[in-house]
Design a protein around this motif. Structure first.
Motif, mmCIF file in Angstrom:
data_model
loop_
_atom_site.group_PDB
_atom_site.id
_atom_site.type_symbol
_atom_site.label_atom_id
_atom_site.label_comp_id
_atom_site.label_asym_id
_atom_site.label_seq_id
_atom_site.Cartn_x
_atom_site.Cartn_y
_atom_site.Cartn_z
ATOM 1 N N THR A 183 76.206 33.653 73.954
ATOM 2 C CA THR A 183 75.003 32.827 73.813
ATOM 3 C C THR A 183 74.541 32.781 72.364
ATOM 4 O O THR A 183 74.185 31.709 71.845
ATOM 5 C CB THR A 183 73.875 33.384 74.707
ATOM 6 O OG1 THR A 183 74.313 33.384 76.069
ATOM 7 C CG2 THR A 183 72.627 32.524 74.597
ATOM 8 N N THR A 187 74.701 29.011 70.334
ATOM 9 C CA THR A 187 73.435 28.355 69.995
ATOM 10 C C THR A 187 73.241 28.211 68.487
ATOM 11 O O THR A 187 72.191 27.747 68.046
ATOM 12 C CB THR A 187 72.244 29.148 70.584
ATOM 13 O OG1 THR A 187 72.353 30.524 70.203
ATOM 14 C CG2 THR A 187 72.229 29.057 72.114
ATOM 15 N N ARG A 201 66.880 33.745 65.736
ATOM 16 C CA ARG A 201 67.553 33.198 66.922
ATOM 17 C C ARG A 201 67.612 34.254 68.021
ATOM 18 O O ARG A 201 67.319 33.974 69.184
ATOM 19 C CB ARG A 201 68.970 32.750 66.554
ATOM 20 C CG ARG A 201 69.707 32.013 67.656
ATOM 21 C CD ARG A 201 71.213 31.932 67.394
ATOM 22 N NE ARG A 201 71.548 31.733 65.992
ATOM 23 C CZ ARG A 201 72.788 31.809 65.521
ATOM 24 N NH1 ARG A 201 73.800 32.119 66.343
ATOM 25 N NH2 ARG A 201 73.035 31.613 64.250
ATOM 26 N N LEU A 205 65.787 33.900 71.707
ATOM 27 C CA LEU A 205 66.606 33.933 72.923
ATOM 28 C C LEU A 205 66.205 35.117 73.801
ATOM 29 O O LEU A 205 66.236 35.009 75.039
ATOM 30 C CB LEU A 205 68.090 34.031 72.557
ATOM 31 C CG LEU A 205 68.725 32.768 71.988
ATOM 32 C CD1 LEU A 205 70.124 33.071 71.444
ATOM 33 C CD2 LEU A 205 68.811 31.675 73.039
ATOM 34 N N SER A 212 68.895 32.969 79.174
ATOM 35 C CA SER A 212 69.981 32.996 78.193
ATOM 36 C C SER A 212 71.201 33.732 78.731
ATOM 37 O O SER A 212 72.344 33.305 78.527
ATOM 38 C CB SER A 212 69.502 33.665 76.895
ATOM 39 O OG SER A 212 68.415 32.959 76.331
ATOM 40 N N SER A 244 69.218 25.739 73.918
ATOM 41 C CA SER A 244 68.475 25.931 72.668
ATOM 42 C C SER A 244 67.190 25.126 72.665
ATOM 43 O O SER A 244 66.125 25.634 72.283
ATOM 44 C CB SER A 244 69.349 25.535 71.470
ATOM 45 O OG SER A 244 70.513 26.326 71.404
ATOM 46 N N VAL A 247 64.711 26.848 74.927
ATOM 47 C CA VAL A 247 64.164 28.066 74.327
ATOM 48 C C VAL A 247 63.200 27.724 73.195
ATOM 49 O O VAL A 247 62.122 28.317 73.080
ATOM 50 C CB VAL A 247 65.312 28.970 73.819
ATOM 51 C CG1 VAL A 247 64.771 30.113 72.971
ATOM 52 C CG2 VAL A 247 66.122 29.512 74.987
#
Length: 257
Positions: A183, A187, A201, A205, A212, A244, A247
């Protein structure tokens, strides 16, 4: 006063798997683009298959090398330990290849996968301003994730050496940690385009961790099916773009939504 029930971790996990399902639909809507994305996965997959064959051919030698403490043991204990060591080494090697597959494939097929990501962003609207991506930071991030994958593979190797439940623990941890690493890797396009670092990031996540993981674990498990990675890889890039956006929207301050 009505109460709004929070979604459970299981519900969020299942919701995460749906992003990969939506990515797979692009094989119907954009087959030519997805075929371009399948090509780098095919090339890397063939190279990795050769690596797995070499690993399995030499697994007995590796088992002896990593278990010198058993040299003076009586049978069947010596053979039993060597079998466990060989199985753990093979599993750790295959897991390491699975973890690094995405990072290597993304580096080789970067232009193709950026086109898939861009197509998803454009379709959703409000896409990031198109700009040439720098090479240094994505490569540095990829190397950091590969280093993490190596550490995880070593951890699983140690778990696999534990008699009894060691192999089961290694399999479960492998799926969870492997899904998380995948993941993070997949992303990268969406977060890099918006100027976020790998640390940022990871933090965002983690705020949607179950969702995720649902996406990453399913992707990881499908990658373990021989040949499936060629089809799943471009779909995973598309699904990661969708995840993405989800999120980023969820972690955006309320006054900016």
């Amino acid at each position: 006063m009505p109460s709004s029930a929070q979604p459970t971790a299981t519900h969020e996990f299942v919701a995460g798997t749906a992003f990969l399902g939506r990515g797979l639909k692009m094989w119907i809507t954009s087959p030519r683009l997805m075929l371009l994305g399948a090509l780098p996965a095919l090339i890397v997959g063939i190279l990795y298959l050769v690596g797995i064959v070499v690993l399995l051919v030499n697994v007995e030698t590796i088992a002896v090398t990593i278990s010198p403490f058993a040299n003076g043991w009586d049978e069947p204990w010596r053979t039993g330990v060597r079998v466990l060591a060989g199985a753990a080494a093979a599993a750790a090697g295959i897991l390491l290849l699975a973890y690094t597959f995405v990072a290597v494939t993304l580096m080789i097929g970067d232009p193709f996968y950026e086109r898939i990501w861009r197509a998803v962003e454009t379709d959703l609207g409000d896409a990031p301003v198109e700009a040439k991506r720098g090479l240094l930071r994505p490569i540095a991030d990829a190397l950091r994730l590969v280093a993490l994958a190596v550490l995880v593979a070593l951890l699983l190797l140690l778990c696999g050496l534990v008699p009894g439940l060691g192999q089961l623990i290694a399999l479960v941890l492998g799926a969870v940690l492997g899904g998380w690493i995948l993941t993070l890797e997949l992303t990268g396009f969406a977060f890099d385009a918006r100027g976020f670092t790998l640390t940022q990031r990871r933090r965002m996540l983690r705020a949607r961790q179950s969702r995720s993981l649902g996406f990453g674990v399913l992707t990881y498990l499908l990658f373990l099916i021989p040949g499936a990675a060629v089809i799943v890889m471009p779909a995973a890039v598309a699904g990661a773009a969708l995840l993405s956006r989800d999120v980023l929207e969820a972690t955006k301050p309320s006054d900016q939504r």
